[in-house]
Design an enzyme around this catalytic site. Sequence first.
Site, PDB file in Angstrom:
ATOM      1  N   ASP A 179      10.339  -4.607 -10.168  1.00  0.00           N
ATOM      2  CA  ASP A 179       9.567  -4.377  -8.999  1.00  0.00           C
ATOM      3  C   ASP A 179       8.098  -3.591  -9.291  1.00  0.00           C
ATOM      4  OD1 ASP A 179       8.572  -4.915  -6.464  1.00  0.00           O
ATOM      5  OD2 ASP A 179      10.530  -4.017  -5.462  1.00  0.00           O
ATOM      6  N   GLN A 215      12.302   0.867   5.129  1.00  0.00           N
ATOM      7  CA  GLN A 215      10.877  -0.089   5.141  1.00  0.00           C
ATOM      8  C   GLN A 215       9.576   0.779   5.578  1.00  0.00           C
ATOM      9  OE1 GLN A 215      12.556  -2.271   4.389  1.00  0.00           O
ATOM     10  NE2 GLN A 215      14.524  -1.644   4.979  1.00  0.00           N
ATOM     11  N   GLY A 216       8.575   0.252   4.822  1.00  0.00           N
ATOM     12  CA  GLY A 216       7.318   1.027   4.834  1.00  0.00           C
ATOM     13  C   GLY A 216       7.285   1.836   3.731  1.00  0.00           C
ATOM     14  N   ASP A 217       8.553   2.407   3.030  1.00  0.00           N
ATOM     15  CA  ASP A 217       8.221   3.348   1.926  1.00  0.00           C
ATOM     16  C   ASP A 217       7.976   2.590   0.511  1.00  0.00           C
ATOM     17  OD1 ASP A 217       8.814   5.831   3.426  1.00  0.00           O
ATOM     18  OD2 ASP A 217      10.966   5.370   3.444  1.00  0.00           O
ATOM     19  N   SER A 218       8.107   1.456   0.394  1.00  0.00           N
ATOM     20  CA  SER A 218       8.198   0.957  -0.774  1.00  0.00           C
ATOM     21  C   SER A 218       7.031   1.149  -1.651  1.00  0.00           C
ATOM     22  CB  SER A 218       8.254  -0.674  -0.385  1.00  0.00           C
ATOM     23  OG  SER A 218       9.545  -0.990  -0.368  1.00  0.00           O
ATOM     24  N   HIS A 268       6.695  -6.251  -4.910  1.00  0.00           N
ATOM     25  CA  HIS A 268       6.945  -6.985  -3.625  1.00  0.00           C
ATOM     26  C   HIS A 268       5.887  -6.637  -2.475  1.00  0.00           C
ATOM     27  CE1 HIS A 268       9.561  -3.783  -2.090  1.00  0.00           C
ATOM     28  NE2 HIS A 268       9.016  -3.899  -0.858  1.00  0.00           N
TER      29      HIS A 268
HETATM   30  N1  ARG Z   1      11.638  -2.792   0.709  1.00  0.00           N
HETATM   31  C1  ARG Z   1      11.228  -1.649   1.634  1.00  0.00           C
HETATM   32  C2  ARG Z   1      10.089  -1.889   1.954  1.00  0.00           C
HETATM   33  O1  ARG Z   1       9.205  -2.668   1.471  1.00  0.00           O
HETATM   34  C3  ARG Z   1      12.035  -0.433   1.043  1.00  0.00           C
HETATM   35  C4  ARG Z   1      13.316  -0.421   1.241  1.00  0.00           C
HETATM   36  C5  ARG Z   1      14.092   0.671   0.555  1.00  0.00           C
HETATM   37  N2  ARG Z   1      15.217   0.919   1.206  1.00  0.00           N
HETATM   38  C6  ARG Z   1      16.192   1.789   0.906  1.00  0.00           C
HETATM   39  N3  ARG Z   1      17.336   1.581   1.866  1.00  0.00           N
HETATM   40  N4  ARG Z   1      15.843   2.707  -0.048  1.00  0.00           N
HETATM   41  O2  ARG Z   1       9.283  -0.949   2.281  1.00  0.00           O
END
Ligand code: ARG
Length: 276
Positions: A136, A230-233, A83
Amino acid sequence: MRRPFARSWTGALATAAVAAALPLASPASAVADSVVIGGSPVRIAESPWVVALASRDRFGGTRSGQFCGAVVVGPTTVLTAAHCVSEGVLGVPLSRVSDLKVIVGRGDLGTAEGKEIPVREARVNPEYDAETNSGDFAALTLAEPLPQSYVIGMAGSGDTAYTAGTEATVYGWGDTTGSGSYARTLHAAPVRVLPDTVCERAYPGSADGTYSATTMLCAGELDGRRDACQGDSGGPLVAEGRLIGLVSWGSGCGRPGRPGVYTRISDVVRVLGDSA
Ligand code: ARG
């Protein structure tokens, strides 16, 4: 039938990026109460395989253009979340991003330390399902090789590191509060591998995603607090010195009963193995 991974790469990254700084985009919105959530700063030298995925054209220069995490699994191979290279996150198709880079050895994104290495090719998992978030991951090929000392091993299926209760560490430059405070320095948080049943119950299927134990891994704390955000993905989840997950999704960040969902690395190994 499995499609051969090697044939489905999205192609060499093309020209002409449209400049416009986007906010860090990601599918799930963040609502959380604490600090990566519940973590603390770490030194990049101790975890050299943690790298930042960056595009100044798309995300602006203040934090070196970082917008996702990634992890070095071979001298020229870096894994991130599928993603992270989607149009939804980038704002334009990946082929329009001409300055996609992996930043190595830079713990503090406000500095010029370490090295920026262009991404030569990005291959999105052909089995990735953006509706459920299954599969993913994307494999990036670097324009120049890194020393073997930067590489972390991937835990294959049956590895003890996947056992529920195992202590793991998640790394990233993402939101530390759940309300959009992106870290300038690399953070890490200790979490536990949780039983698949916990995430199966938490995520039976919604707009956020649908948990699947074959392609995903559940981790966090039962009472929330420590989590990716968010941002860790695309960044790593490590246990027993091996890579077991990539930050993928969740519902909010650090919420009780809403653990973090990770791409299961043994499934990545299976898919990548098909291309060998
Ligand atoms: N989708 C998020 C990203 O793009 C990562 C989300 C992870 N969330 C969590 N609660 N572990 O950075």
